[in-house]
Motif scaffolding. Structure first.
Motif, PDB file in Angstrom:
ATOM      1  N   PRO A  83       0.851  -1.203   0.000  1.00 14.37           N
ATOM      2  CA  PRO A  83       0.000   0.000   0.000  1.00 14.37           C
ATOM      3  C   PRO A  83       0.879   1.241   0.000  1.00 14.37           C
ATOM      4  O   PRO A  83       0.985   1.958   0.998  1.00 14.37           O
ATOM      5  CB  PRO A  83      -0.811  -0.144   1.286  1.00 14.37           C
ATOM      6  N   TYR A  84       1.488   1.528  -1.130  1.00 12.15           N
ATOM      7  CA  TYR A  84       2.512   2.557  -1.269  1.00 12.15           C
ATOM      8  C   TYR A  84       2.036   3.915  -0.738  1.00 12.15           C
ATOM      9  O   TYR A  84       0.953   4.388  -1.087  1.00 12.15           O
ATOM     10  CB  TYR A  84       2.899   2.680  -2.741  1.00 12.15           C
ATOM     11  N   LEU A  85       2.841   4.516   0.116  1.00 14.58           N
ATOM     12  CA  LEU A  85       2.581   5.809   0.760  1.00 14.58           C
ATOM     13  C   LEU A  85       1.376   5.796   1.704  1.00 14.58           C
ATOM     14  O   LEU A  85       0.833   6.850   2.036  1.00 14.58           O
ATOM     15  CB  LEU A  85       2.429   6.941  -0.259  1.00 14.58           C
ATOM     16  N   ASN A  86       0.981   4.613   2.142  1.00 12.93           N
ATOM     17  CA  ASN A  86      -0.014   4.541   3.204  1.00 12.93           C
ATOM     18  C   ASN A  86       0.745   4.739   4.515  1.00 12.93           C
ATOM     19  O   ASN A  86       1.351   3.815   5.056  1.00 12.93           O
ATOM     20  CB  ASN A  86      -0.732   3.194   3.184  1.00 12.93           C
ATOM     21  N   GLY A  87       0.740   5.973   5.009  1.00  6.19           N
ATOM     22  CA  GLY A  87       1.597   6.344   6.123  1.00  6.19           C
ATOM     23  C   GLY A  87       1.317   5.581   7.401  1.00  6.19           C
ATOM     24  O   GLY A  87       2.252   5.240   8.139  1.00  6.19           O
ATOM     25  N   ALA A  88       0.054   5.302   7.694  1.00  6.78           N
ATOM     26  CA  ALA A  88      -0.274   4.577   8.920  1.00  6.78           C
ATOM     27  C   ALA A  88       0.285   3.163   8.881  1.00  6.78           C
ATOM     28  O   ALA A  88       0.778   2.639   9.893  1.00  6.78           O
ATOM     29  CB  ALA A  88      -1.791   4.552   9.121  1.00  6.78           C
ATOM     30  N   VAL A  89       0.233   2.538   7.704  1.00 11.42           N
ATOM     31  CA  VAL A  89       0.787   1.192   7.547  1.00 11.42           C
ATOM     32  C   VAL A  89       2.304   1.224   7.704  1.00 11.42           C
ATOM     33  O   VAL A  89       2.903   0.393   8.403  1.00 11.42           O
ATOM     34  CB  VAL A  89       0.401   0.594   6.180  1.00 11.42           C
ATOM     35  N   GLU A  90       2.954   2.190   7.049  1.00 10.43           N
ATOM     36  CA  GLU A  90       4.410   2.312   7.157  1.00 10.43           C
ATOM     37  C   GLU A  90       4.839   2.519   8.608  1.00 10.43           C
ATOM     38  O   GLU A  90       5.814   1.910   9.074  1.00 10.43           O
ATOM     39  CB  GLU A  90       4.905   3.477   6.301  1.00 10.43           C
ATOM     40  N   ALA A  91       4.131   3.376   9.332  1.00 12.78           N
ATOM     41  CA  ALA A  91       4.467   3.633  10.728  1.00 12.78           C
ATOM     42  C   ALA A  91       4.358   2.357  11.554  1.00 12.78           C
ATOM     43  O   ALA A  91       5.233   2.060  12.386  1.00 12.78           O
ATOM     44  CB  ALA A  91       3.553   4.716  11.300  1.00 12.78           C
ATOM     45  N   ALA A  92       3.300   1.597  11.329  1.00 14.65           N
ATOM     46  CA  ALA A  92       3.130   0.338  12.056  1.00 14.65           C
ATOM     47  C   ALA A  92       4.259  -0.638  11.723  1.00 14.65           C
ATOM     48  O   ALA A  92       4.768  -1.342  12.610  1.00 14.65           O
ATOM     49  CB  ALA A  92       1.776  -0.285  11.715  1.00 14.65           C
ATOM     50  N   ASN A 173       8.340  11.425 -11.485  1.00  9.06           N
ATOM     51  CA  ASN A 173       7.004  11.684 -10.953  1.00  9.06           C
ATOM     52  C   ASN A 173       5.925  10.901 -11.689  1.00  9.06           C
ATOM     53  O   ASN A 173       4.885  10.575 -11.103  1.00  9.06           O
ATOM     54  CB  ASN A 173       6.722  13.183 -10.975  1.00  9.06           C
ATOM     55  N   THR A 174       6.142  10.580 -12.974  1.00  4.53           N
ATOM     56  CA  THR A 174       5.234   9.658 -13.657  1.00  4.53           C
ATOM     57  C   THR A 174       5.243   8.317 -12.940  1.00  4.53           C
ATOM     58  O   THR A 174       4.189   7.707 -12.691  1.00  4.53           O
ATOM     59  CB  THR A 174       5.664   9.471 -15.128  1.00  4.53           C
ATOM     60  N   GLN A 175       6.426   7.856 -12.615  1.00  7.98           N
ATOM     61  CA  GLN A 175       6.576   6.616 -11.855  1.00  7.98           C
ATOM     62  C   GLN A 175       5.851   6.709 -10.510  1.00  7.98           C
ATOM     63  O   GLN A 175       5.141   5.781 -10.108  1.00  7.98           O
ATOM     64  CB  GLN A 175       8.070   6.357 -11.644  1.00  7.98           C
ATOM     65  N   ALA A 176       6.016   7.836  -9.822  1.00  4.05           N
ATOM     66  CA  ALA A 176       5.390   8.011  -8.510  1.00  4.05           C
ATOM     67  C   ALA A 176       3.865   7.958  -8.603  1.00  4.05           C
ATOM     68  O   ALA A 176       3.199   7.373  -7.740  1.00  4.05           O
ATOM     69  CB  ALA A 176       5.832   9.326  -7.888  1.00  4.05           C
ATOM     70  N   VAL A 177       3.292   8.567  -9.664  1.00  6.74           N
ATOM     71  CA  VAL A 177       1.838   8.519  -9.841  1.00  6.74           C
ATOM     72  C   VAL A 177       1.368   7.074  -9.983  1.00  6.74           C
ATOM     73  O   VAL A 177       0.363   6.668  -9.371  1.00  6.74           O
ATOM     74  CB  VAL A 177       1.407   9.355 -11.067  1.00  6.74           C
ATOM     75  N   LEU A 178       2.081   6.281 -10.769  1.00  3.95           N
ATOM     76  CA  LEU A 178       1.703   4.879 -10.955  1.00  3.95           C
ATOM     77  C   LEU A 178       1.840   4.088  -9.656  1.00  3.95           C
ATOM     78  O   LEU A 178       1.001   3.236  -9.347  1.00  3.95           O
ATOM     79  CB  LEU A 178       2.548   4.256 -12.064  1.00  3.95           C
ATOM     80  N   TYR A 179       2.861   4.371  -8.884  1.00  2.00           N
ATOM     81  CA  TYR A 179       3.018   3.710  -7.592  1.00  2.00           C
ATOM     82  C   TYR A 179       1.878   4.108  -6.641  1.00  2.00           C
ATOM     83  O   TYR A 179       1.327   3.273  -5.917  1.00  2.00           O
ATOM     84  CB  TYR A 179       4.353   4.090  -6.958  1.00  2.00           C
ATOM     85  N   ILE A 180       1.541   5.399  -6.631  1.00  2.00           N
ATOM     86  CA  ILE A 180       0.477   5.858  -5.746  1.00  2.00           C
ATOM     87  C   ILE A 180      -0.867   5.238  -6.136  1.00  2.00           C
ATOM     88  O   ILE A 180      -1.654   4.828  -5.268  1.00  2.00           O
ATOM     89  CB  ILE A 180       0.398   7.399  -5.757  1.00  2.00           C
ATOM     90  N   LEU A 181      -1.141   5.149  -7.428  1.00  2.00           N
ATOM     91  CA  LEU A 181      -2.382   4.515  -7.861  1.00  2.00           C
ATOM     92  C   LEU A 181      -2.431   3.042  -7.447  1.00  2.00           C
ATOM     93  O   LEU A 181      -3.482   2.536  -7.050  1.00  2.00           O
ATOM     94  CB  LEU A 181      -2.545   4.645  -9.378  1.00  2.00           C
ATOM     95  N   ASN A 182      -1.283   2.371  -7.529  1.00  2.00           N
ATOM     96  CA  ASN A 182      -1.224   0.999  -7.032  1.00  2.00           C
ATOM     97  C   ASN A 182      -1.505   0.947  -5.538  1.00  2.00           C
ATOM     98  O   ASN A 182      -2.239   0.072  -5.058  1.00  2.00           O
ATOM     99  CB  ASN A 182       0.152   0.393  -7.331  1.00  2.00           C
ATOM    100  N   SER A 187      -5.061  -0.228  -0.875  1.00  2.94           N
ATOM    101  CA  SER A 187      -5.693   0.241   0.363  1.00  2.94           C
ATOM    102  C   SER A 187      -7.196   0.404   0.226  1.00  2.94           C
ATOM    103  O   SER A 187      -7.933   0.269   1.209  1.00  2.94           O
ATOM    104  CB  SER A 187      -5.071   1.574   0.782  1.00  2.94           C
ATOM    105  N   HIS A 188      -7.659   0.718  -1.002  1.00  2.00           N
ATOM    106  CA  HIS A 188      -9.085   0.967  -1.236  1.00  2.00           C
ATOM    107  C   HIS A 188      -9.544   0.220  -2.495  1.00  2.00           C
ATOM    108  O   HIS A 188      -9.785   0.837  -3.540  1.00  2.00           O
ATOM    109  CB  HIS A 188      -9.346   2.471  -1.398  1.00  2.00           C
ATOM    110  N   PRO A 189      -9.671  -1.107  -2.411  1.00  2.00           N
ATOM    111  CA  PRO A 189     -10.056  -1.878  -3.599  1.00  2.00           C
ATOM    112  C   PRO A 189     -11.425  -1.492  -4.148  1.00  2.00           C
ATOM    113  O   PRO A 189     -11.733  -1.770  -5.310  1.00  2.00           O
ATOM    114  CB  PRO A 189     -10.037  -3.330  -3.099  1.00  2.00           C
ATOM    115  N   ASP A 190     -12.246  -0.824  -3.345  1.00  2.00           N
ATOM    116  CA  ASP A 190     -13.573  -0.408  -3.783  1.00  2.00           C
ATOM    117  C   ASP A 190     -13.544   0.768  -4.749  1.00  2.00           C
ATOM    118  O   ASP A 190     -14.565   1.096  -5.373  1.00  2.00           O
ATOM    119  CB  ASP A 190     -14.418  -0.004  -2.567  1.00  2.00           C
TER     120      ASP A 190
END
Length: 317
Positions: A83-92, A173-182, A187-190
Motif C-alpha cells: 500500500p505505497y505511501l499509506n503512512g499509517a501502515v508504514e508507521a506500524a 514523478n510519472t513513476q510516482a503517480v503509478l506507484y500511488i495509484l497501485n 488500500s481501497h479496492p472499492d
C-alpha cells in the motif's frame, strides 16, 4: 557491519562493531525510500536501492554507536501488494520492526528514533506522529529525522489527468503517480482504480508491480511515457477526500523532536511544498527544526548528517 535477519518479522539488524553500552545500543530505525513494489525489490532481499549512498549514511549512524533496524514495508516480500505511501501502515511496520528487535536481542536498548528519506521521509513523519501510541510503554521513542519529505502530494495528484502537459512532469514523478495509484487500489479496492486508466495506462500500472524502481524508471524513460496518455479520467474525480485522507501528512500531534532536511535543488520532491509543510508545522507549534542544503534529491541524505547527527545525539541524551 553485519546484518542479522529475523525472517518472521522481515526485519534486519545491523550493530556497531563494539561492545554494547550498559542498557544496550540505542536504535536507529531506517525507513527506506522507494525501491519498487515487487517482492524481489524488498530491502531484506535486494538491499538498498542506492547502495553507496545508503551504506555511507547507515554506517555513519553505526559509527556513532547506534544499532540500525531496517524493516520491509507491508507487501514487500510478504503476501499482498504494497500500500505505497499509506503512512499509517508504514508507521506500524517501522514500530513493529523495532519491537521485534528489542524482544529478540538483549544488546539493544528500547530507546529509539526513526530516520527516513523520500518515501521513508514520509514514513518517518507518520511514525513520528504515531510512535508513542503504537509503541506503548515497551518502547522509548525519542524523535525523527526526515529528509526529502514529500508534502501535499494529495494536491499534486489531483491535478493529473488526460491531456496533462507532457513537459510538466518528470519520469520520476510519472513513476510516482503509478506507484500511488497501485497503493490506492491496495488500500481501497472499492475505488475501481483500473477504470481511471487507459489501455496503455493499465500496461504500465501492472508493470509497476513487476519491476524494481531503477528498472521501471529506465523503462518509462526509454518508452517516453507521458502521464496524460495513461489516464482515462482526471484523478480529481476520485471520491471527495480520498486523496487527502490517503496522502496528507500529519500537521499536529508530534510529541518528540522532528528534523526535516530538504535539498534546494531537489526536482523529485517539490521543494516549495516541503518548505510550506515545515512552515505549517512551525506555525502550529510543533517541535520541528528545518534545514536546507544546496543539494539534489539523493545527495540530501548524507549532506544532512552534519546537522542530524547532533540532533539525534541530543534527543537520545
Amino acid at each position: 557491519m553485519k546484518w542479522l535477519t529475523i525472517p518472521a518479522a522481515v526485519i534486519a539488524l545491523a550493530s556497531p562493531l563494539t561492545t554494547p553500552p550498559p542498557g544496550g545500543w540505542p536504535i536507529i530505525a531506517w525507513a527506506h525510500g522507494t525501491i519498487g513494489l515487487a517482492d524481489q525489490c524488498a530491502y531484506s532481499v535486494a538491499g538498498p536501492g542506492s547502495p553507496q549512498r545508503d551504506w555511507e549514511y547507515l554506517g555513519t549512524w553505526m559509527r556513532q554507536g547506534y544499532a540500525v533496524v531496517a524493516t520491509d514495508y507491508a507487501g514487500l516480500g510478504t503476501p499482498g501488494q504494497q500500500p505505497y505511501l499509506n503512512g499509517a501502515v508504514e508507521a506500524a511496520n517501522v514500530v513493529d520492526g523495532v519491537t521485534a528487535v528489542t524482544r529478540h536481542f538483549q544488546a539493544v536498548s528500547n530507546k529509539w528514533m526513526v530516520v527516513g528519506q523520500s518515501q521513508g521521509g514520509q514514513a518517518a513523519m507518520f511514525t513520528a506522529r504515531l510512535a508513542t501510541e503504537l509503541g506503548g510503554e515497551e518502547l522509548d521513542y525519542r524523535g525523527a529525522v526526515g529528509t526529502s519529505v514529500p508534502a501535499y502530494n494529495e494536491e499534486l495528484i489531483a491535478m493529473v489527468g488526460p491531456g496533462f502537459p507532457p513537459m510538466k512532469i518528470s519520469t520520476y514523478n510519472t513513476q510516482a503517480v503509478l506507484y500511488i495509484l497501485n497503493g490506492l487500489r491496495t488500500s481501497h479496492p472499492d475505488l475501481d482504480i483500473d477504470s481511471y486508466l487507459t489501455a496503455g495506462g493499465h500496461h504500465w500500472f501492472v508493470r509497476a508491480q513487476q519491476t524494481c524502481q531503477r528498472q521501471f524508471h529506465q523503462e518509462l524513460a526509454g518508452a517516453d511515457v507521458v502521464i496524460g496518455d495513461l489516464l482515462a479520467w482526471p484523478l480529481r474525480d476520485l471520491p471527495e477526500g480520498i486523496l487527502r485522507n490517503y496522502l496528507a501528512l500529519p500537521e499536529t500531534g508530534f510529541d518528540k523532536p522532528v528534523f526535516i532536511g530538504q535539498g534546494l535543488f531537489d526536482t523529485n520532491i517539490i521543494t516549495p511544498n516541503t518548505l510550506r509543510y515545515s512552515a505549517v508545522l512551525t506555525a502550529a507549534g510543533q517541535p520541528v527544526s528545518v534545514h536546507t542544503y544546496p543539494t539534489d534529491h539523493s545527495a540530501t541524505v548524507n549532506a544532512s548528517l552534519v546537522d542530524s547527527v547532533p540532533f539525534v545525539a541530543a534527543a537520545f541524551a
